[in-house]
Design an enzyme around this catalytic site. Structure first.
Site: not given
Ligand code: ADP
Length: 539
Positions: A207, A339, A415, A513
């Site tokens: 990313e 998980k 993990d 703005h």
């Protein structure tokens, strides 16, 4: 006859469409080689290899004929005949594990190619049959032209690296049916001054902006004197589900376990399974005649799932001496919770519960983060607190903790599936020192990390643990390395929160703005640049 041809073509087309409807690269399709290995592995696999949600090491394959001296094609012929199994290649080629991987890839590419070509053929037949149905012409007079596949699986697999990985470290520990590995870029954020020590944070990610953004957060924290952490609790949990004959016995079991002397007896059995596992408590939850026991144990420098599972098995033996009617339905009853999103991890913690804080001076907020204290504090309320409350979030009172957690987890061999609960985080911000400076904290109750076990001993992951000076077991003080890693996770998350929230706050300003000054053309401003530069796109 005519109908038969059409219906057979259609069936055959349906068969291949259905079988191949999922993305072939995700391995979901009916790949011959996988069918081959599944057919044997599912029948022979020992169910004990799976403890709860954690898959344990597979059993060793039986050795038969020596295939090491054979050529690749001869080995493939044996695989085709079913005399050896694709998933057993490493066991059959123990001195050349790379070759085992290479042969498996070759076989996979060949089988995928064959399967794909068959699907194209069936499609062509179907089209011919449809044409003949529409025109009333005898199908045999309509030529079927099978298109040549544009997919070349062998060339595609060339892009999946094969060399430069020590497969002996992978085998029996990290992955099965190996066909290569995925290279993920690793960036470094920091140094971050954390508990008076500079820390460089390795992050594996694809990313863009994530590392840059975290780096900016580290800079702001470090320039402001650094961050401090505290570990509130440390214990991995595992919760088997048991069935009792009825609610009375379920209630008696709860009372029995909650008696201190009985607890010691269970703990002594539990602790006998490892030098590092030390049972801290058992939370008993009853639902009808089902009883869930949430065991919590320290696990030294290991993340601890395997270790705790072993301890739980032993403890259940003791319980069954006193309650022989107990049926152990599963070693994991989901109250662990591993998980999966759950309130229990958020409220009661799992792994390491860490809190991290820093005070960022107003000047640094302005010069490094390009925003101001009031806007940051307000945005934190509106977004991380109210916004997440309105979303009905559990543990998601943050901007993007999971971005940093996951990148650090992948880099250090954790993990990554545990990012679900490890990313539980509440980010709090206050204006302090008469509103001049910013106080920020992140509270993360369920960071699950280890510096031994799992993927931590793979060479690249070990290198990243080395950067953090926490590789392996801490012999002098077992548990100190994994605890330090948890502190780093919290510190890095705080840096990420600070930077993204600042980018969002500044972006808000830029937009307002523009809105209030429509006549003038927006000029590229350093703030605007920094907004796009520091905004990871996943939030
Ligand atoms: P996990 O429970 O995280 O899956 P494992 O139990 O598979 O990890 O791996 C931990 C192994 O490392 C155990 O065999 C344990 O005895 C060993 N070990 C050596 N030193 C330590 C330490 N300091 N802390 C925890 N485990 C250690």
């Amino acid at each position: 006859m005519f109908k038969n041809i059409i219906s057979n073509s259609f069936k055959s087309y349906q068969y291949y469409s259905l079988k191949n409807s999922s993305n072939i690269f995700k391995g979901q399709s009916s790949i011959l080689s996988l069918q081959r290995s599944f057919s044997s592995s599912t029948t022979k696999e020992d169910p004990k290899n799976c403890i709860g949600d954690t898959v344990l090491t597979p059993h060793k394959a039986k050795k038969e004929i020596n295939i090491e001296t054979l050529k690749d094609q001869e080995i493939i012929d044996l695989l085709d005949k079913g005399e050896i199994q694709s998933h057993n290649l490493e066991a059959r080629l123990p001195h050349d594990l790379r070759r085992a991987v290479h042969i498996r890839r070759k076989l996979l590419a060949r089988d995928l190619q064959k399967e794909h070509q068959k699907m194209l053929q069936a499609q062509a037949m179907m089209e011919a049959a449809q044409k003949s149905l529409a025109s009333g012409v005898d199908p045999s007079s309509i030529p079927t032209v099978t298109p040549i596949s544009t997919l070349d699986f062998e060339s595609s697999l060339q892009n999946l690296p094969l060399d430069h990985l020590d497969y002996s470290k992978v085998l029996g520990a990290c992955c099965e049916n190996v066909i290569g590995y995925i290279p993920i870029p690793v960036g470094v954020a920091g140094p971050l001054l954390l508990d008076n020590k500079p820390v460089s944070i390795p992050m594996a990610t694809t990313e863009g902006c994530l590392v840059a953004s975290t780096h900016r957060g580290c800079k702001a924290i470090t320039k402001s004197g650094g961050a401090r952490t505290v570990v509130l609790q440390n214990g991995m949990t595992r919760a088997p589900v048991l069935r009792l004959p009825g609610v009375i016995r379920a209630g008696e079991l709860k009372q029995w376990i909650e008696n201190q002397e009985n607890f010691y007896q269970i703990a002594s059995a539990f602790n006998s399974t490892s030098r590092f596992a030390r049972l801290k408590n058992i939370k008993v939850v009853v639902a009808g005649r089902l009883v869930y026991l949430r065991f919590r144990s320290s696990t030294g420098d290991a993340m601890g799932m395997n270790m705790v599972s072993k301890g739980v098995e032993k403890a259940l033996e003791v319980l069954q001496e006193y309650f022989p009617e107990i049926e152990v339905l599963s070693l994991s009853g989901n109250l662990c919770t591993d998980k999966k999103p759950s309130a229990t991890n958020w409220l009661e913690g799992r792994g390491k519960s860490v809190v991290c804080e820093a005070t960022i001076s107003g000047d640094i907020v302005r010069d490094v983060l390009k925003t101001n204290v009031q806007d940051l504090v307000q945005l934190n309320i509106d977004k991380n607190l109210v916004g997440s409350a309105m979303a009905g979030s559990i543990g998601g009172f943050n901007a993007h903790a999971s971005n940093i957690v996951t990148a650090l987890y992948i880099a250090t061999g954790q993990d990554p599936a545990q990012n679900v609960e490890s990313s539980n985080c509440i980010t709090l911000m206050e204006a302090v020192n008469d509103g001049k400076d910013l106080y920020i904290s992140v509270t993360m109750p369920s960071i699950e990390v280890g510096t031994v076990g799992g993927g931590t001993f793979l060479p690249a992951q070990s290198a990243c643990l080395d950067l953090l000076k926490v590789r392996g077991a801490n012999v002098a003080k077992p548990g100190a390395n994994s605890e330090q890693l948890a502190r780093v996770v919290a510190g890095a998350v705080m840096a990420g929160e600070l930077s993204l929230m600042s980018a969002l706050a500044a972006g808000h300003l830029v937009r307002s703005h523009l809105k209030h000054n429509r006549k003038s053309e927006p000029k590229p401003q350093s703030d605007a640049v920094s907004v796009s530069h520091n905004l990871p796109h996943s939030d």
